[in-house]
Structure formats: C-alpha cells, structure tokens
Design a protein around this motif. Structure first.
Motif, PDB file in Angstrom:
ATOM      1  N   GLY A 125       1.017  -1.266  -0.152  1.00  9.30           N
ATOM      2  CA  GLY A 125       0.027   0.014  -0.079  1.00  9.30           C
ATOM      3  C   GLY A 125       0.669   1.301   0.077  1.00  9.30           C
ATOM      4  N   SER A 126       0.450   2.148   0.934  1.00  7.14           N
ATOM      5  CA  SER A 126       1.255   3.459   0.720  1.00  7.14           C
ATOM      6  C   SER A 126       2.432   3.542   1.454  1.00  7.14           C
ATOM      7  N   HIS A 127       3.564   4.076   1.017  1.00  5.78           N
ATOM      8  CA  HIS A 127       4.764   3.872   1.579  1.00  5.78           C
ATOM      9  C   HIS A 127       5.656   4.802   0.821  1.00  5.78           C
ATOM     10  N   TYR A 128       6.884   5.225   1.232  1.00  4.00           N
ATOM     11  CA  TYR A 128       7.574   6.233   0.622  1.00  4.00           C
ATOM     12  C   TYR A 128       8.876   5.337  -0.055  1.00  4.00           C
ATOM     13  N   ARG A 129       9.299   5.908  -1.414  1.00  2.00           N
ATOM     14  CA  ARG A 129      10.187   4.872  -2.104  1.00  2.00           C
ATOM     15  C   ARG A 129      11.141   5.961  -2.757  1.00  2.00           C
ATOM     16  N   CYS A 130      12.568   5.231  -3.001  1.00  2.00           N
ATOM     17  CA  CYS A 130      13.087   6.047  -4.030  1.00  2.00           C
ATOM     18  C   CYS A 130      13.305   4.997  -5.136  1.00  2.00           C
ATOM     19  N   SER A 131      12.756   5.360  -6.170  1.00  4.79           N
ATOM     20  CA  SER A 131      12.903   4.502  -7.439  1.00  4.79           C
ATOM     21  C   SER A 131      14.253   4.083  -8.034  1.00  4.79           C
ATOM     22  N   PHE A 132      15.373   5.064  -7.709  1.00  4.15           N
ATOM     23  CA  PHE A 132      16.683   5.068  -8.164  1.00  4.15           C
ATOM     24  C   PHE A 132      17.095   3.779  -7.669  1.00  4.15           C
ATOM     25  N   CYS A 133      17.039   3.686  -6.302  1.00  4.07           N
ATOM     26  CA  CYS A 133      17.906   2.735  -5.427  1.00  4.07           C
ATOM     27  C   CYS A 133      16.849   1.446  -5.036  1.00  4.07           C
ATOM     28  N   ASP A 134      15.728   1.439  -5.509  1.00  6.98           N
ATOM     29  CA  ASP A 134      14.723   0.414  -5.082  1.00  6.98           C
ATOM     30  C   ASP A 134      14.616   0.368  -3.612  1.00  6.98           C
ATOM     31  N   PHE A 135      14.485   1.558  -2.902  1.00  7.62           N
ATOM     32  CA  PHE A 135      14.582   1.783  -1.391  1.00  7.62           C
ATOM     33  C   PHE A 135      13.187   2.227  -0.918  1.00  7.62           C
TER      34      PHE A 135
END
Length: 237
Positions: A36-46
């Motif tokens: 569901g809802s979360h915070y993500r860094c798409s560059f680092c798959d974090f």
C-alpha cells in the motif's frame, strides 16, 4: 521539494516520494513486509513504511501505561530482540523502552486499536483467552477480536503467515494465485468445529472471518486504511 517528498536519514542520497503499490515490498527501515502507501526511492529500489519514514521520537502505548518508547534506527544492545506485539525478531527500526526492555516494530506500535471491517468492529487486545482462529491457541501475542467475539486472530500468526508466504507473495503475485476466499481451508475447518450451525451459517461465518483477516493483515502490513484484496488473497494456504 514537493509535499509528497521527504528527506530521510536512512537514505541521504535521494529524496523519497510517497507511492502506492499493490505489490508487496520489504521495508528498508524495519526490514518487515509492507504494502500500500509508502515512501520510495525508485533510483535505488529503497522503500519505507509510512510509519518508518515519518517516525515519532518517542511514543506511549495504552497497553504499557508506565513505558516510554524511544525510536531507534537499529536494535539497542548486543542481544537478539523481538517485538512484544507480534513476537517476531527485531532487525531494524524499533521503538524501545529502556526501563522495561519492551520492543515494538513501528507498524506494530501504530496498529489501530479498532478496525472496522464493514460488518463488525475488530478490537486490539494485549491478550485474549479465546483461541486464535489460525493457530487454535490462547494467549500468546496481541490479538484482534471482533465485537461479536467470534473471530480472534493473533498478530503473531498474521506475521508468521507473512513470513511463511513471503517468497510466494513477492515472486508469485500476478501468476494466477488463488484469492483468499478459495484459500482458507484451515480457517474454515477451525470454525466448523466449535460452531454447530446450519451449513449456510457456517459459510457466512467463514466469509466473515476471511474478511476480518484481510483487514488485520492490511493493518500489520502498515496500511490499515486500504484493503488490497487481490494481494492479501495470496497469504493463506
């Protein structure tokens, strides 16, 4: 910086963007599964649960009125620690009470005291004497129990299901895995024994328990506001 972006000490390289996914992820903060809802860094798959991305420095919990839990980015001390809510190991972000030694995963610490599944309310208890519909045991970890007192699920059992099914959940999503209503034989059998009812009522009882389970799983996964039936349906075999 946009309102849906944050900077986080655990990932200083890039900002994290608020995202939503129906595919399970592993939180890089607490190391537990999320959805569901979360915070993500798409560059680092974090990825970070929202509770891990925006933690409180300290919290109090109604189950431990004399405790003050402080946020730690890693488990304190040199001995293995486990969460007092779900009984699972603590390997990342944690809320820890120095005076009593209790530990809570961020998502466990923020579990709602009441879940509304649309039919009946589910209330969070520290301990319940009634048997859990998954393991059949009494006591143990925190539990969600319905207002009608017919459905009881240990938070520990939900966590165990997530661990046991993690590989299938993560790598098998979208590959024809059956939905929850077709994958609750153990839950159904548990309910049929103590409830001497007509066949139709037993079926309704099982459907209600399945719906309750989905809401509990959503809460444990860190997003109690959403019911992601398509993915949650893969969690029981």
């Amino acid at each position: 910086m946009k309102y849906n972006e944050i900077s986080h000490f655990s990932h200083p390289q890039h900002t994290l963007t608020l995202d939503y996914t129906e595919t399970p992820f592993k939180c890089d903060g607490c190391k537990e599964v999320g959805i569901g809802s979360h915070y993500r860094c798409s560059f680092c798959d974090f990825d970070l649960h929202t509770h891990c991305a925006i933690p409180s420095l300290s919290i109090h919990h109604p189950f431990y009125t004399k405790c003050s839990f402080q946020f730690f980015s890693r488990p304190p001390g040199n001995t293995p620690r486990y969460c007092n809510a779900c009984e699972k190991d603590v390997t990342g972000f944690v809320y820890h009470c120095k005076s009593c030694g209790f530990d809570l995963h961020p998502c466990c610490a923020k579990l709602p005291m009441v879940l509304d599944d649309g039919e009946t309310n589910l209330y969070l208890y520290r301990k319940v004497r009634a048997p859990c519909h998954k393991c059949g045991r009494k006591g143990r970890s925190w539990s969600y129990r319905s207002s009608c007192k017919e459905y009881n699920l240990h938070v520990a059992c939900v966590r165990e299901m997530l661990v046991e099914n993690w590989h299938e959940l993560y790598f098998g999503y979208g590959k024809g895995i059956k939905k929850l209503e077709n994958r609750i034989p153990s839950l159904k059998d548990t309910l049929q024994t103590p409830h001497k009812r007509r066949k139709g009522k037993v079926k309704k009882c099982c459907e209600m328990a399945g719906l309750a389970l989905q809401f509990v799983i959503s809460a444990v996964l860190g997003d109690p506001t959403s019911l992601i039936a398509g993915v949650i349906g893969t969690l029981m075999s």
